[in-house]
Design an enzyme around this catalytic site. Structure first.
Site, mmCIF file in Angstrom:
data_model
loop_
_atom_site.group_PDB
_atom_site.id
_atom_site.type_symbol
_atom_site.label_atom_id
_atom_site.label_comp_id
_atom_site.label_asym_id
_atom_site.label_seq_id
_atom_site.Cartn_x
_atom_site.Cartn_y
_atom_site.Cartn_z
ATOM 1 C CB SER A 141 26.939 41.792 35.971
ATOM 2 O OG SER A 141 27.817 42.514 36.512
ATOM 3 C CG ASP A 205 33.444 35.018 32.792
ATOM 4 O OD1 ASP A 205 34.756 35.208 32.068
ATOM 5 O OD2 ASP A 205 33.421 33.910 33.377
ATOM 6 C CB VAL A 208 30.225 43.675 27.789
ATOM 7 C CG1 VAL A 208 29.088 44.315 27.101
ATOM 8 C CG2 VAL A 208 31.141 43.163 26.995
ATOM 9 C CB THR A 218 31.922 42.099 43.767
ATOM 10 O OG1 THR A 218 32.544 42.490 42.467
ATOM 11 C CG2 THR A 218 30.469 42.538 43.841
ATOM 12 C CB ILE A 274 27.538 55.389 47.370
ATOM 13 C CG1 ILE A 274 26.495 54.981 47.607
ATOM 14 C CG2 ILE A 274 27.507 55.281 45.560
ATOM 15 C CD1 ILE A 274 25.001 55.762 47.306
ATOM 16 C CE1 TYR A 475 33.696 32.095 37.266
ATOM 17 C CE2 TYR A 475 32.521 30.245 36.201
ATOM 18 C CZ TYR A 475 32.583 31.570 36.636
ATOM 19 O OH TYR A 475 31.526 32.698 36.377
#
Length: 568
Positions: A141, A205, A208, A218, A274, A475
């Site tokens: 995403s 946001d 899902v 992030t 990772i 935002y």
């Protein structure tokens, strides 16, 4: 596809078959027509079939392929075209524009699906020994170009999908901590926690279609972070596989162990290793959860109210306020109302007009409350007073309930808009409270001037999404009517104007989307040249061969395109 691992559609956001629809939103077509002059009801071209893409052949060597088969089993070593293309990009607007044009960039040569930490250690060591590039992949995403290989990368490119590592391993009920594997998607994680009476409370946001490891990589923030904190607050310990070694940080409430290694991993976007699991704060599911809606005469009034709410004794779960254009957007997305709700809306409008409000300038707010019934009642009383002192008006739970039901549907609208020649994207920043109103007005003004200079129709709107003691995140969402062959250049202009506005008026490059390649050109302005020097030396020291997701966070190119594959 691997059984049990969700995969987004290759050409857009989310699940194939799900899409944004305007037919049940009678006010939406008129809103878009008014703002950017586009008729969203016109027929659109269908998405071309996957077979029309010219997918570059995998460059995976037979030797490395055999090693991965041995480590993971052949089933979990995928080299088919569609799986590789899905893992080639994130879901930023630039990604979607390119993939629709068949510009696939440097497609990974293989996608690996490890099922244990031991497998992650072995595959990473094998990849680095072969001087390959390794890019961790959660839900796909990301919107700041953190998942794509650098253009022209000559080495083998390996995408490591963490989707099989998806379990809640342990809950320390005394400490309120849970040990969770990094590849778990938001809904699956919450289902596992909820079944035992717990929640993490982190709802971005992208909930899902994003994972715990991606949130950490992030520095994600969620809709309820006013109460639960950002992921940097929630993540207390973690395990990360590095070349030849494993970092293990215990879940401590605080420590004084020199420069924080935990902080170095947060927001590192795969540049250090990772992430395989994390210890996170969890909380008992609250007795009451409620979203109340309010209106303010202006956005500035709403900003002042949120600032005062943060300074009060009301520790709300969420405090969000939208500027006038976003308020109109929210209302335009409402479904056809029944007679009772229509009468209620008209009654509220009459009250606003009696107060002397300009209905074109009002700002809508959602404020969330959680806890015991008595606690929620107390907080609602405090907030109600602050709202009233700032000229606001409460309108009850109805709009908040609708927002809560649809809060994860928003990303689907980008594909809908692109189908109709509209470029839609977002940029977010934080500023101290003293500059919150100023940066909002500056961004709106600069964006509109840039669009006028280009001769295209565009609109930008904003909401305050997260509040802190000293400031807040705002935002911004923007849409541009441009379906020409130069739409990516138009997008670049808009993105640069907004990001530079952040730098010029006390903002940061990003609040929770990360840096990737999109935001790195502004990094020196954000953290100073010395800050970039420190980051560069960290990446070079951990990853001297530039094997771990090179070109992210620090690079010498322009947004979306890094220029030096050996750059940290």
């Amino acid at each position: 596809m691997i059984e049990g691992v969700k995969q987004q559609k290759w050409w857009g956001w989310g699940e194939d078959g799900l899409a944004y629809r305007y037919e049940d939103k009678p006010k939406f077509p008129a809103f878009v027509q008014k703002m950017v002059g586009i008729d969203v009801t016109r027929p659109v071209k269908p998405i071309p079939p996957f077979s029309s893409l010219d997918v570059p052949a995998s460059q995976l060597s037979d030797d490395l392929h055999a090693k991965f088969d041995e480590i993971l089993g052949a089933k979990y070593v995928q080299t088919d075209d569609e799986t590789r293309v899905v893992h080639a990009y994130g879901k930023g607007v630039r990604d979607l524009i390119r993939i629709r044009k068949g510009d696939l960039g440097r497609v990974p040569d293989v996608v690996l699906y490890p099922g244990t930490q031991d497998e992650v250690e072995k595959l990473l060591d094998a990849a680095v020994a072969a001087d390959a590039v390794v890019i961790p992949f959660g839900g796909g995403s990301n919107i700041v170009a953190s998942l794509e290989a650098e253009p022209g990368e000559s080495r083998q490119v390996i995408s490591v999908n963490m989707g099989r590592l998806s379990k809640v391993l342990e809950i320390d009920e005394t400490s309120g901590l849970a040990h969770i594997q990094a590849g778990v998607f938001g809904p699956d994680m919450e289902d596992q926690l909820n079944a035992r009476g717990w929640t993490m409370g982190h709802h971005p946001d992208s909930f899902v279609w994003s994972t715990l490891g991606g949130w950490i990589a992030t520095r994600s923030s969620g809709m309820q972070s006013d109460k639960y904190g950002d992921i940097s607050d929630i993540c207390r310990g973690l395990t990360m596989v590095m070349p030849g070694q494993v970092l293990s940080l215990r879940p401590l409430p605080s420590s004084s162990s020199g420069p924080s290694v935990r902080e170095m991993v947060l927001g590192s976007e795969g540049r250090l290793g990772i992430i395989t699991s994390a210890w996170v704060n969890v909380h008992r599911i609250p007795e009451v959860r409620e979203l109340q809606a309010y209106f303010f005469p202006t956005y500035e009034d709403g900003l002042k109210a949120c600032e005062q709410i943060v300074a009060s004794d009301a520790a709300v779960m969420m405090a969000r306020v939208s500027d006038p254009i976003e308020t109109q957007y929210i209302m335009a997305n409402g479904k056809k109302s029944g007679r009772v709700s229509s009468l209620a809306n008209k009654a509220i409008q009459r009250i606003m007009l009696q107060k002397g409000w300009d209905l074109e300038n009002i700002a809508m707010s959602f404020i969330g409350f959680e806890g015991s019934a008595n606690h929620v009642r107390y907080e609602k009383g405090l907030v109600g007073k602050i709202v009233k002192e700032n000229g606001g008006l409460g309108v009850g739970k109805g709009p908040g309930t609708l927002y809560d039901q649809k809060k994860y549907d928003t990303p689907y609208i980008r594909d809908f808009m692109l189908d109709r020649g509209l470029i839609c994207d977002v940029s977010e920043t934080t500023t101290p409270w003293a500059h919150a109103a100023e940066i909002h007005s500056v961004i709106i003004e600069r964006f509109q001037q840039a669009m006028d200079d280009l001769g295209v129709r565009g609109v930008v709107f904003c909401h305050l999404s997260h509040s802190y003691h000293s400031g807040a995140c705002q935002y911004f969402t923007f849409a541009i009517a441009d379906d020409s062959d130069h739409q990516e250049e138009t997008y670049d202009v808009a993105k640069r104007v907004i990001q530079q506005g952040f730098m010029d008026f006390h903002g940061t490059v990003s609040h929770h989307h990360g840096v990737g390649e999109e935001h790195s050109p502004w990094l020196e302005q954000d953290i100073s040249p010395a800050g970039v020097f420190i980051q560069r030396k960290l990446f070079e020291g951990v990853d001297p061969g530039s094997n771990l997701n090179p070109g992210k966070i620090i690079h010498d190119g322009r947004p979306g395109i890094s220029s030096n594959s050996k750059d940290a």
